[in-house]
Design a protein around this motif. Structure first.
Motif, PDB file in Angstrom:
ATOM      1  N   ARG A   1     -86.453 -36.173 -30.294  1.00 48.74           N
ATOM      2  CA  ARG A   1     -85.471 -36.351 -29.491  1.00 48.74           C
ATOM      3  C   ARG A   1     -84.658 -37.282 -30.253  1.00 48.74           C
ATOM      4  O   ARG A   1     -83.372 -37.339 -30.312  1.00 48.74           O
ATOM      5  N   PHE A   2     -84.950 -38.143 -31.129  1.00 49.10           N
ATOM      6  CA  PHE A   2     -84.211 -39.044 -31.850  1.00 49.10           C
ATOM      7  C   PHE A   2     -83.276 -38.123 -32.889  1.00 49.10           C
ATOM      8  O   PHE A   2     -82.326 -38.428 -33.398  1.00 49.10           O
ATOM      9  N   ASP A   3     -84.147 -37.263 -33.719  1.00 52.18           N
ATOM     10  CA  ASP A   3     -83.320 -36.334 -34.573  1.00 52.18           C
ATOM     11  C   ASP A   3     -82.240 -35.570 -33.691  1.00 52.18           C
ATOM     12  O   ASP A   3     -81.176 -35.406 -34.477  1.00 52.18           O
ATOM     13  N   ALA A   4     -82.605 -35.063 -32.772  1.00 49.33           N
ATOM     14  CA  ALA A   4     -81.595 -34.405 -32.002  1.00 49.33           C
ATOM     15  C   ALA A   4     -80.266 -35.179 -31.667  1.00 49.33           C
ATOM     16  O   ALA A   4     -79.197 -35.028 -31.902  1.00 49.33           O
ATOM     17  N   PHE A   5     -80.339 -36.534 -31.349  1.00 45.55           N
ATOM     18  CA  PHE A   5     -79.380 -37.397 -30.888  1.00 45.55           C
ATOM     19  C   PHE A   5     -78.608 -37.809 -32.024  1.00 45.55           C
ATOM     20  O   PHE A   5     -77.255 -37.691 -32.301  1.00 45.55           O
ATOM     21  N   TYR A   6     -79.329 -38.191 -33.278  1.00 44.04           N
ATOM     22  CA  TYR A   6     -78.649 -38.604 -34.551  1.00 44.04           C
ATOM     23  C   TYR A   6     -77.862 -37.296 -35.164  1.00 44.04           C
ATOM     24  O   TYR A   6     -76.712 -37.408 -35.431  1.00 44.04           O
ATOM     25  N   ASP A   7     -78.229 -35.998 -35.134  1.00 44.75           N
ATOM     26  CA  ASP A   7     -77.754 -34.814 -35.393  1.00 44.75           C
ATOM     27  C   ASP A   7     -76.200 -34.806 -34.530  1.00 44.75           C
ATOM     28  O   ASP A   7     -75.236 -34.374 -35.188  1.00 44.75           O
ATOM     29  N   THR A   8     -76.370 -34.819 -33.190  1.00 42.45           N
ATOM     30  CA  THR A   8     -75.051 -34.783 -32.585  1.00 42.45           C
ATOM     31  C   THR A   8     -74.274 -35.737 -32.938  1.00 42.45           C
ATOM     32  O   THR A   8     -72.799 -35.369 -32.943  1.00 42.45           O
ATOM     33  N   LEU A   9     -74.793 -37.028 -32.915  1.00 38.76           N
ATOM     34  CA  LEU A   9     -73.719 -38.049 -33.487  1.00 38.76           C
ATOM     35  C   LEU A   9     -72.992 -38.070 -34.692  1.00 38.76           C
ATOM     36  O   LEU A   9     -71.941 -38.151 -35.050  1.00 38.76           O
ATOM     37  N   ASN A  10     -73.909 -37.595 -35.856  1.00 41.50           N
ATOM     38  CA  ASN A  10     -73.576 -37.413 -37.142  1.00 41.50           C
ATOM     39  C   ASN A  10     -72.533 -36.451 -37.300  1.00 41.50           C
ATOM     40  O   ASN A  10     -71.669 -36.641 -38.288  1.00 41.50           O
TER      41      ASN A  10
ATOM     42  N   SER B   1     -78.840 -42.655 -24.246  1.00 40.17           N
ATOM     43  CA  SER B   1     -79.346 -41.553 -23.969  1.00 40.17           C
ATOM     44  C   SER B   1     -78.909 -40.524 -24.623  1.00 40.17           C
ATOM     45  O   SER B   1     -77.638 -40.809 -25.079  1.00 40.17           O
ATOM     46  N   GLN B   2     -79.307 -39.440 -24.953  1.00 43.34           N
ATOM     47  CA  GLN B   2     -78.709 -38.092 -25.327  1.00 43.34           C
ATOM     48  C   GLN B   2     -77.395 -37.453 -24.904  1.00 43.34           C
ATOM     49  O   GLN B   2     -76.396 -37.514 -25.528  1.00 43.34           O
ATOM     50  N   SER B   3     -77.319 -38.078 -23.573  1.00 46.99           N
ATOM     51  CA  SER B   3     -76.079 -37.529 -22.889  1.00 46.99           C
ATOM     52  C   SER B   3     -74.882 -38.592 -23.064  1.00 46.99           C
ATOM     53  O   SER B   3     -73.951 -38.448 -22.885  1.00 46.99           O
ATOM     54  N   ASP B   4     -75.199 -39.677 -23.837  1.00 47.59           N
ATOM     55  CA  ASP B   4     -74.140 -40.834 -24.239  1.00 47.59           C
ATOM     56  C   ASP B   4     -73.679 -40.563 -25.552  1.00 47.59           C
ATOM     57  O   ASP B   4     -72.449 -41.172 -25.797  1.00 47.59           O
ATOM     58  N   ALA B   5     -74.188 -39.462 -26.241  1.00 48.33           N
ATOM     59  CA  ALA B   5     -73.728 -39.219 -27.457  1.00 48.33           C
ATOM     60  C   ALA B   5     -72.248 -38.891 -27.404  1.00 48.33           C
ATOM     61  O   ALA B   5     -71.476 -39.267 -28.600  1.00 48.33           O
ATOM     62  N   VAL B   6     -71.720 -38.048 -26.709  1.00 45.62           N
ATOM     63  CA  VAL B   6     -70.215 -37.467 -26.780  1.00 45.62           C
ATOM     64  C   VAL B   6     -69.350 -38.777 -26.485  1.00 45.62           C
ATOM     65  O   VAL B   6     -68.593 -38.752 -27.149  1.00 45.62           O
ATOM     66  N   ILE B   7     -69.763 -39.539 -25.586  1.00 46.18           N
ATOM     67  CA  ILE B   7     -68.963 -40.543 -24.953  1.00 46.18           C
ATOM     68  C   ILE B   7     -68.649 -41.660 -26.232  1.00 46.18           C
ATOM     69  O   ILE B   7     -67.813 -42.146 -26.581  1.00 46.18           O
ATOM     70  N   LEU B   8     -69.842 -41.649 -26.861  1.00 44.47           N
ATOM     71  CA  LEU B   8     -70.090 -42.719 -27.979  1.00 44.47           C
ATOM     72  C   LEU B   8     -69.084 -42.248 -28.996  1.00 44.47           C
ATOM     73  O   LEU B   8     -68.319 -42.960 -29.549  1.00 44.47           O
TER      74      LEU B   8
END
Ligand code: PLP
Length: 370
Positions: free
Chosen positions: A185-194, A141-148
């Motif tokens: 949503r995918f774009d937002a997740f990718y941006d956070t992670l990247n 999920s989006q909320s997993d990005a930071v922990i990842l």
């Protein structure tokens, strides 16, 4: 040449058609967009090893669902990168030994896999991060990005090669808003992670009908499945694709029955007139649904449609050949050009994917190209 064996039931796989379909999709994409060919479930019921051997120099990646399917490719000297869509912890050993690249779809799985690799002092193992953008099947999920990001900062064990997601209704124009929302949503997740990564992973979200309907969202890679095998969810596109799989059988016996006689178990067919009946050595154990029998479906013999009469048996089915010039040993088309798999799927209230992948392993596969 076509090595059609006239005396058994075979699923012929046309390499030329496969190549035609690949080029059709390549032409819809930018030249630099990578292509991942999905060969899960025996290559959509065809022959994964033969299809992948044929495609290995023509595509960038393969995908399979489970590790044993990846092992099969490796055992056939296919060393193209393989995205493993559904890694199970029980398969970690195979995954690492065969260098299959797992789709990590939960924080727990990320942790498990890192622990597994670190215990073996492995570094930079290629993995893919799966994001759940709305299918609600597998994914972070989006909320997993930071922990990842925190997990990644603490380890050298894995290297993220790609980040991807899967569309729920890419074939349905009525769901366009939903699909575009999934992509956003995918774009937002990718941006956070990247923001926190040293490398820039590939992004991919389009499957076959995604390529057809949302080519502008091709990103760095697309995942081509059913389209390769010659099937489209769109009638116009269907005309551009070539048929890959032809399920062929043969007439084992022909008999003429009188008015009032019956055919098959349960006597579900009663002849209304003198009827010529042909018996074909393929049944529901080969993946032909029973509901295709009793007058619903047909096969093609010498260019003519022969209706399936009576119930389909485990190993055989019977067809009405009263008006067809044919003899024992003649070829029977169960599906291919006519009937097509999409037509069967429609009449049976299912989707082509299910028809193709239901053909059992008892049916011999024959790959050919001209
Ligand atoms: C099966 C699958 C595909 C291929 O889908 P098609 O509709 O056959 O093109 C792509 N991505 C994922 C994650 C899949 O499971």
């Amino acid at each position: 040449t076509n090595p059609m064996n006239n005396h058994v039931t075979v699923l012929e796989i046309d390499g030329n058609a496969l190549e035609h379909n690949l080029h059709y999709f390549k032409n819809k994409l930018h030249q630099k967009t990578k292509i991942l060919a999905v060969v899960k479930a025996f290559g959509y019921g065809s022959d994964a090893a033969k299809v992948a051997s044929f495609l290995k120099d023509k595509v960038d990646y393969f995908a399979v669902a489970y590790a044993p399917e990846g092992l099969l490719l490796r055992n056939h000297e296919i060393d193209t990168p393989v995205l493993l869509l559904h890694p199970l912890p029980a398969h970690f050993e195979t995954i690492v030994a065969q260098r299959l690249e797992p789709s990590l779809y939960s924080l727990d799985l990320v942790r498990h896999f890192i622990t597994y690799l670190e215990a073996r002092r492995m570094e930079q193992f290629p993995v893919h991060i799966k994001f759940n953008s709305g299918l609600n099947r597998l994914g972070l999920s989006q909320s997993d990005a930071v922990i990842l990001q925190e997990l990644l900062a603490k380890t050298k064990a894995i290297r993220i090669v790609s980040v991807f997601s899967h569309l729920a209704a890419s074939e349905d124009p009525n769901e366009r808003d939903f699909t575009l929302d999934q992509i956003a949503r995918f774009d937002a997740f990718y941006d956070t992670l990247n923001q926190k990564l040293d490398n820039t992973p590939l992004r991919h979200i389009l499957n076959t009908s995604g390529i057809f309907n949302y080519a502008e969202k091709q990103m760095e890679m697309v995942r081509l499945g059913i389209g390769l095998y010659g099937i489209s969810n769109d009638e116009e596109e269907q005309k551009e694709l070539e048929n890959v799989g032809t399920l062929k059988s043969v007439i084992s016996q022909i008999r003429t029955i009188d008015k009032g006689e019956s055919v098959g178990y349960g006597r579900r067919f009663i002849a209304e007139k003198t009827t010529k009946v042909a018996t074909i050595p393929i049944g529901y154990a080969d993946g032909i649904r029973r509901s295709w029998g009793n007058g619903v479906g047909y096969v093609t013999i010498n260019g003519k449609q022969a209706k399936i009469i009576g119930s389909i048996c485990m190993d055989m089915l019977m067809v009405d050949v009263t008006d067809i010039d044919c003899k024992e040993g003649n070829t029977v088309i169960v599906f291919g050009e006519n009937p097509t798999v999409p037509l069967m799927a429609k009449k049976l209230n299912t989707i082509p994917y299910e028809i193709l992948t239901s053909i059992s392993q008892r049916v011999k596969r024959v790959f050919f190209r001209e």
